[in-house]
Design a protein around this motif. Structure first.
Motif, mmCIF file in Angstrom:
data_model
loop_
_atom_site.group_PDB
_atom_site.id
_atom_site.type_symbol
_atom_site.label_atom_id
_atom_site.label_comp_id
_atom_site.label_asym_id
_atom_site.label_seq_id
_atom_site.Cartn_x
_atom_site.Cartn_y
_atom_site.Cartn_z
ATOM 1 N N TYR A 89 8.222 -17.539 154.692
ATOM 2 C CA TYR A 89 8.755 -17.592 155.589
ATOM 3 C C TYR A 89 8.150 -17.237 157.511
ATOM 4 C CZ TYR A 89 12.802 -16.155 152.351
ATOM 5 O OH TYR A 89 13.461 -15.713 151.241
ATOM 6 N N ALA A 90 7.713 -17.115 157.582
ATOM 7 C CA ALA A 90 6.956 -17.104 159.153
ATOM 8 C C ALA A 90 6.405 -19.173 158.816
ATOM 9 C CB ALA A 90 5.315 -16.592 158.984
ATOM 10 N N ALA A 91 5.946 -19.637 158.581
ATOM 11 C CA ALA A 91 5.654 -20.811 158.574
ATOM 12 C C ALA A 91 7.338 -21.599 158.064
ATOM 13 C CB ALA A 91 5.530 -21.588 156.923
ATOM 14 N N TYR A 92 8.296 -20.828 158.380
ATOM 15 C CA TYR A 92 9.304 -21.895 158.112
ATOM 16 C C TYR A 92 9.947 -21.972 159.472
ATOM 17 C CZ TYR A 92 14.408 -21.939 157.644
ATOM 18 O OH TYR A 92 16.046 -21.857 157.914
ATOM 19 N N ASN A 93 9.716 -20.120 160.025
ATOM 20 C CA ASN A 93 9.902 -19.549 161.672
ATOM 21 C C ASN A 93 9.922 -20.426 162.321
ATOM 22 O OD1 ASN A 93 12.921 -18.255 161.283
ATOM 23 N ND2 ASN A 93 11.161 -16.631 159.617
ATOM 24 N N PHE A 94 8.820 -20.416 162.579
ATOM 25 C CA PHE A 94 7.654 -21.567 163.259
ATOM 26 C C PHE A 94 8.046 -23.160 163.243
ATOM 27 C CE2 PHE A 94 4.300 -18.029 162.769
ATOM 28 C CZ PHE A 94 3.815 -17.696 164.294
ATOM 29 N N ALA A 105 0.313 -27.545 161.885
ATOM 30 C CA ALA A 105 -0.235 -25.839 162.694
ATOM 31 C C ALA A 105 0.875 -24.988 162.218
ATOM 32 C CB ALA A 105 0.336 -26.049 163.938
ATOM 33 N N SER A 106 1.967 -24.948 161.320
ATOM 34 C CA SER A 106 3.175 -23.933 161.086
ATOM 35 C C SER A 106 2.523 -23.348 159.793
ATOM 36 C CB SER A 106 4.306 -24.886 160.223
ATOM 37 O OG SER A 106 4.672 -25.981 160.118
ATOM 38 N N LEU A 107 1.728 -24.093 159.070
ATOM 39 C CA LEU A 107 1.524 -23.641 157.515
ATOM 40 C C LEU A 107 0.596 -23.125 157.728
ATOM 41 C CD1 LEU A 107 0.889 -26.874 155.381
ATOM 42 C CD2 LEU A 107 3.101 -24.973 155.311
ATOM 43 N N LEU A 108 -0.172 -22.926 159.122
ATOM 44 C CA LEU A 108 -1.717 -22.376 159.015
ATOM 45 C C LEU A 108 -1.143 -20.860 160.053
ATOM 46 C CD1 LEU A 108 -4.362 -25.189 160.448
ATOM 47 C CD2 LEU A 108 -4.279 -24.061 158.523
ATOM 48 N N LEU A 109 0.436 -21.378 160.647
ATOM 49 C CA LEU A 109 0.027 -20.177 161.231
ATOM 50 C C LEU A 109 1.235 -18.717 160.610
ATOM 51 C CD1 LEU A 109 1.618 -21.220 164.677
ATOM 52 C CD2 LEU A 109 -0.225 -20.014 164.426
ATOM 53 N N GLY A 110 1.525 -19.510 159.955
ATOM 54 C CA GLY A 110 2.369 -18.988 158.643
ATOM 55 C C GLY A 110 1.084 -17.929 157.689
ATOM 56 N N GLY A 111 -0.296 -19.069 157.134
ATOM 57 C CA GLY A 111 -0.692 -18.063 156.843
ATOM 58 C C GLY A 111 -1.695 -16.867 157.799
ATOM 59 N N LEU A 112 -1.674 -17.587 159.516
ATOM 60 C CA LEU A 112 -2.063 -15.868 160.417
ATOM 61 C C LEU A 112 -1.292 -14.947 159.910
ATOM 62 C CD1 LEU A 112 -4.437 -16.416 162.076
ATOM 63 C CD2 LEU A 112 -3.061 -16.812 163.952
ATOM 64 N N CYS A 113 0.118 -15.358 159.824
ATOM 65 C CA CYS A 113 1.246 -14.190 160.491
ATOM 66 C C CYS A 113 0.351 -13.226 158.485
ATOM 67 C CB CYS A 113 2.615 -14.516 160.009
ATOM 68 S SG CYS A 113 2.829 -14.883 161.214
ATOM 69 N N ALA A 114 0.729 -14.088 157.441
ATOM 70 C CA ALA A 114 -0.318 -12.826 156.412
ATOM 71 C C ALA A 114 -0.932 -12.489 156.027
ATOM 72 C CB ALA A 114 -0.041 -14.827 155.436
ATOM 73 N N THR A 115 -1.949 -12.372 157.543
ATOM 74 C CA THR A 115 -3.161 -12.256 157.613
ATOM 75 C C THR A 115 -2.932 -10.569 158.345
ATOM 76 O OG1 THR A 115 -4.212 -14.617 158.299
ATOM 77 C CG2 THR A 115 -5.157 -12.392 158.657
ATOM 78 N N ILE A 116 -2.400 -11.030 158.854
ATOM 79 C CA ILE A 116 -1.915 -9.628 159.848
ATOM 80 C C ILE A 116 -1.078 -8.645 158.530
ATOM 81 C CG2 ILE A 116 -0.567 -8.591 161.803
ATOM 82 C CD1 ILE A 116 -0.208 -11.703 163.329
ATOM 83 N N ILE A 117 -0.795 -9.184 158.099
ATOM 84 C CA ILE A 117 0.403 -8.142 156.628
ATOM 85 C C ILE A 117 -0.701 -7.581 156.388
ATOM 86 C CG2 ILE A 117 2.592 -8.189 155.814
ATOM 87 C CD1 ILE A 117 3.118 -9.001 158.496
#
Lengths: 354, 443
Positions: A89-94, A105-117
């Motif tokens: 969902y984070a990657a989708y939003n990006f 970039a959006s896939l990796l940022l999605g991974g980054l959001c998952a990291t935070i959670i």
């Protein structure tokens, strides 16, 4: 006989620390990669590429991520589906909110959001462990299920709650045909597997394993539990998040929270347990077992010429699959990866193994 | 021990590799119109999925028994999806490559969403009778989707109309409280935009009460109903959720007469367990039930009496069974229509079937000839309108069987049309699609 390291001398630390110290292993991996990158795209049908190999690769990646947490650091987690969902969902939003966002970039940022959670839900691991922690991570699962179903913002105000992506491309090259999707996932899996393998061999990996084996002893010899546990959660959820984003973007194309339900978490945990805890290779074996075997069992009656009803085939599939899980765990509790290494040991002593 | 298990692993690996070769062998045959059948006969939706799937299969057998589609025999294969999106996608990929593949009926809203992006590249039409994406009525954006005979928006609209009529006029809805108890998934959420629009126009208060899938746990939802005491409850459920909801309504003491289900919550499996307690419960009816229609009689004679029926004989003619028959009939008629243009007695490609589907003209005469008199209203599609008909009725459970069919209602075009346009526009914008022009329409 064929698998012997006689005469392979290492004269430097570099050579001694290679991932694959034995020449035959290096050759085997090289051949495997060549097959995966060249032979498979040329010679495999679209159905196999799209419906079997791509999901297999993505789920192996997720299992790899989970294995770092469960297998290497000993923190049992049932929130894998949740971290996959956060990644997707984070990657989708990006992707939809920022115009011209590159896919990778959006896939990796999605991974980054998952990291935070993941780190957030990993904090309880500092106080509780084992089954208690599993229950705490379960909270992540229920929370994300709730959030992605109820909070409209995450789904870009989609009235049905289902989101979809289209027109994926990397540097102008579209990711549409089965071959492109397969290769795209394959690159991700190879890169992440390599990174993960090196991480678990490094100092941080040793800290994780020390934590897993005996956390009090690890703390006594100077390993900080906070750092070790939270880094394991961070790395694991990053990989799982990227896998989730790939599952949504590349495999499904359109998804709803049900795609990352608790069943997915269980499925991934089974992959890690059956494949082999604390083994990178085991993640792949586990994914292969869980993804391929049900499909195989489902289609087997048809190939053998039995015409049985769809419902019966489906029930048989579940029953045989369950029985095989039990069988494998009794025969080799350490998973398929252990079977593999036992096989290798025997080959080294061939023709007289003992 | 170790060696034995190793040998077993090796055998398994060998078996899996063997499967690599198998699909290519199966592709040898052709000359048949192939209908892939995505079904779910297991899991929480099985009670409803099974009669539906049986109806579809029996109609194929019936067509084959009477000579096929202008001489072209129909082949089919079922694939179990369990209502799960990823399994549905796998089934789609498995069956789409078969020679003579005609169309897909995913039988699940989630799978429809996932396949909607895939069918334009594969050029296979998607038939979603009474479910799926409501916006896909707009054929000039959704070239390959066919929500024939109604979507969740038309369903919700008809329910509001019916309630309004019962109250004695749409203006009487003002100030009333209507609750939507829905399956918390795309399926259950689809009607919400329309109901909100209607609430704005007719002045009723809409409360949304989600039920987590699959819907066996509804205690908190019905607690909310008990607290707010809505004048009407709309039930948007599927599978075990429906019978559970009725049981909860009995337990809560909510009058069943004030409950209105969508057409997926108005079949025998939904009320059977509750039996007489569900008396008075209403639901939309896309089609009739019972064994009177000629086509059902024919299926009994040509298929079941010869011992080739798919499900139990008693289920023939039940609501969902009949719906399965209708879906299959529309698919077969689309092939027939395509054959009129592209050559009778030939196997149609997905693209040709799409044309047939877009130019369906089933008037009353044709329906009568097919044995469907009274079962459904005429369906006629066009490039702009992929739905073909928005008529539906409301029927009531009398404790033992469905009956008390209301008059026919048609969804209000003035509300639906602009909403479909806006939603299709939004979809086209997101996917960077352009509307089809006139030339594409006639192709």
């Amino acid at each position: 006989m064929f698998y012997r390291e006689n005469g392979q001398f290492k004269s430097s630390y570099r050579a001694d620390q290679q991932i694959f110290p034995i020449a035959q292993d290096r050759l085997a991996i090289l051949v495997l990669l060549l097959v995966a990158f060249i032979v498979v795209p040329l010679g495999v049908s679209d159905y196999w590429m799209r419906a079997i190999l791509t999901p297999f690769l993505i789920l192996s990646l997720a299992a790899l991520g989970l294995n770092i947490l469960v297998g290497y650091c000993g923190q049992i987690s049932l929130g894998t589906g949740a971290f996959m969902a956060v990644g997707a969902y984070a990657a989708y939003n990006f992707q939809v909110r920022i115009d011209g966002m590159p896919l990778i970039a959006s896939l990796l940022l999605g991974g980054l959001c998952a990291t935070i959670i993941g780190v957030l839900f990993g904090i309880p691991s500092l106080r509780i462990k084992g089954l208690y922690l599993a229950v705490a991570t379960l909270a992540a699962q229920f929370f994300t299920d709730w959030a992605f179903l109820r909070i409209q913002w995450f789904t870009n105000n989609s009235s049905s709650g289902s989101v979809s992506v289209a027109g994926l491309n990397v540097f102008g090259v579209p990711i549409e045909s089965p071959v492109q999707k397969y290769l795209f996932c394959l690159v991700f899996v190879v890169v992440f597997a390599l990174l993960a393998k090196n991480l678990v061999r490094s100092a941080i990996g040793r800290e994780w394993m020390a934590m897993r084996d005996m956390d009090v002893a690890a703390a006594v010899i100077g390993i900080r539990p906070v750092y070790a546990k939270l880094t394991a959660f961070a790395v694991s959820s990053f990989i799982v998040g990227v896998a989730g984003a790939l599952w949504g973007f590349i495999h499904l194309g359109a998804w709803e929270p049900a795609a990352f339900s608790i069943d997915r978490s269980f499925q991934l945990l089974f992959m890690v347990i059956i494949g082999g805890l604390g083994s990178i290779m085991g993640s792949f074996f586990g994914a292969a077992f869980i993804v391929l075997l049900p499909l195989f069992l489902n289609q087997l009656p048809g190939w053998l010429g039995f015409s049985i009803s769809t419902a019966l085939a489906s029930h048989l599939e579940t029953m045989i699959f369950g029985a095989l899980i039990v069988f494998f765990l009794i025969v080799e509790p350490h998973g398929l990866a252990r079977l593999w290494s036992t096989g290798k040991e025997k080959l080294r002593l061939w023709p007289f193994p003992h | 021990m170790k060696l034995k298990s190793l040998a077993l692993t090796a055998a398994l690996v060998a078996g899996t590799v063997g499967t690599l070769l198998a699909p290519s062998l199966a592709q040898a045959q052709a000359k048949e119109q192939f209908f892939p059948l995505l079904v779910y006969r297991t899991g929480p939706y099985a009670p409803n999925g099974t009669p539906w799937a049986n109806g579809k299969q029996d109609y194929i057998k019936y067509v084959n028994a009477t000579g096929g589609i202008n001489g072209v025999k129909i082949a089919y294969e079922e694939c179990e999806t369990g209502y799960a999106t990823d399994k549905g996608v796998e089934c789609y990929e498995r069956l789409k490559g078969r020679p003579g593949v005609t169309l897909f009926d995913p039988q699940a809203t989630g799978i429809t969403f996932a396949l909607t992006d895939k069918v334009p590249t594969d050029k296979i039409p998607l038939i979603t009778l009474g479910y799926g994406l409501s916006a896909s009525q707009d054929g000039s954006v959704f070239k390959w989707n066919f929500p024939l005979m109604g979507s969740y928006w038309t369903a919700a609209d008809i329910l509001v109309q019916h309630i309004g009529k019962k109250e004695g006029g749409m203006d009487k809805l003002k100030g009333k409280k209507i609750a939507l108890v829905y399956h918390d998934s795309p399926f259950g959420k689809e009607p919400i935009p329309l109901l909100q629009e209607r609430a704005k126009q007719n002045g009723f208060e809409l409360s949304l009460i989600p039920v987590t899938a699959p819907g066996v746990e509804q205690k908190s939802a019905w607690l909310q109903v008990r607290q707010s005491r809505p004048d009407y409850v709309l039930l948007w459920g599927w599978g075990v959720m429906n019978s559970t909801a009725l049981k909860e309504a009995v337990a809560t003491g909510y009058p069943r007469e004030k409950m209105y289900g969508v057409w997926w919550a108005g079949a025998e499996p939904d009320v059977k367990d509750v039996g007489a307690n569900a008396k008075g419960y209403n639901a939309l009816a896309l089609n009739t039930s019972g064994t009177e229609p000629k086509v059902i009689q024919e299926i009994l004679k040509q298929v079941h009496d010869k011992g080739q029926g798919t499900g139990p004989k008693e289920e023939v003619g039940s609501v969902l069974y009949t719906r399965g028959v209708i879906i299959q009939m529309l698919g077969v008629e689309a092939v027939k229509r395509a054959q009129e243009r592209f050559g009778k007695g030939k196997v149609m490609t997905g693209e040709q079937v799409r044309w047939g589907m877009e130019n369906l003209a089933l008037d009353q005469k044709k329906l009568d000839a097919l044995g469907f008199s009274g079962v459904l209203r005429p369906v006629s599609t066009s490039c702009q309108d992929h739905m073909g008909s928005t008529w539906a009725r409301v029927h009531t459970w009398d404790g033992a069987k469905w009956g008390g069919m209301s008059d026919w209602y048609q969804a209000d075009e003035q509300i639906i049309k602009p909403m479909v346009k806006v939603a299709a526009e939004k979809y086209a914008g997101e996917k960077k699609l352009t509307r089809r022009d006139a030339a594409d329409c006639s192709s």
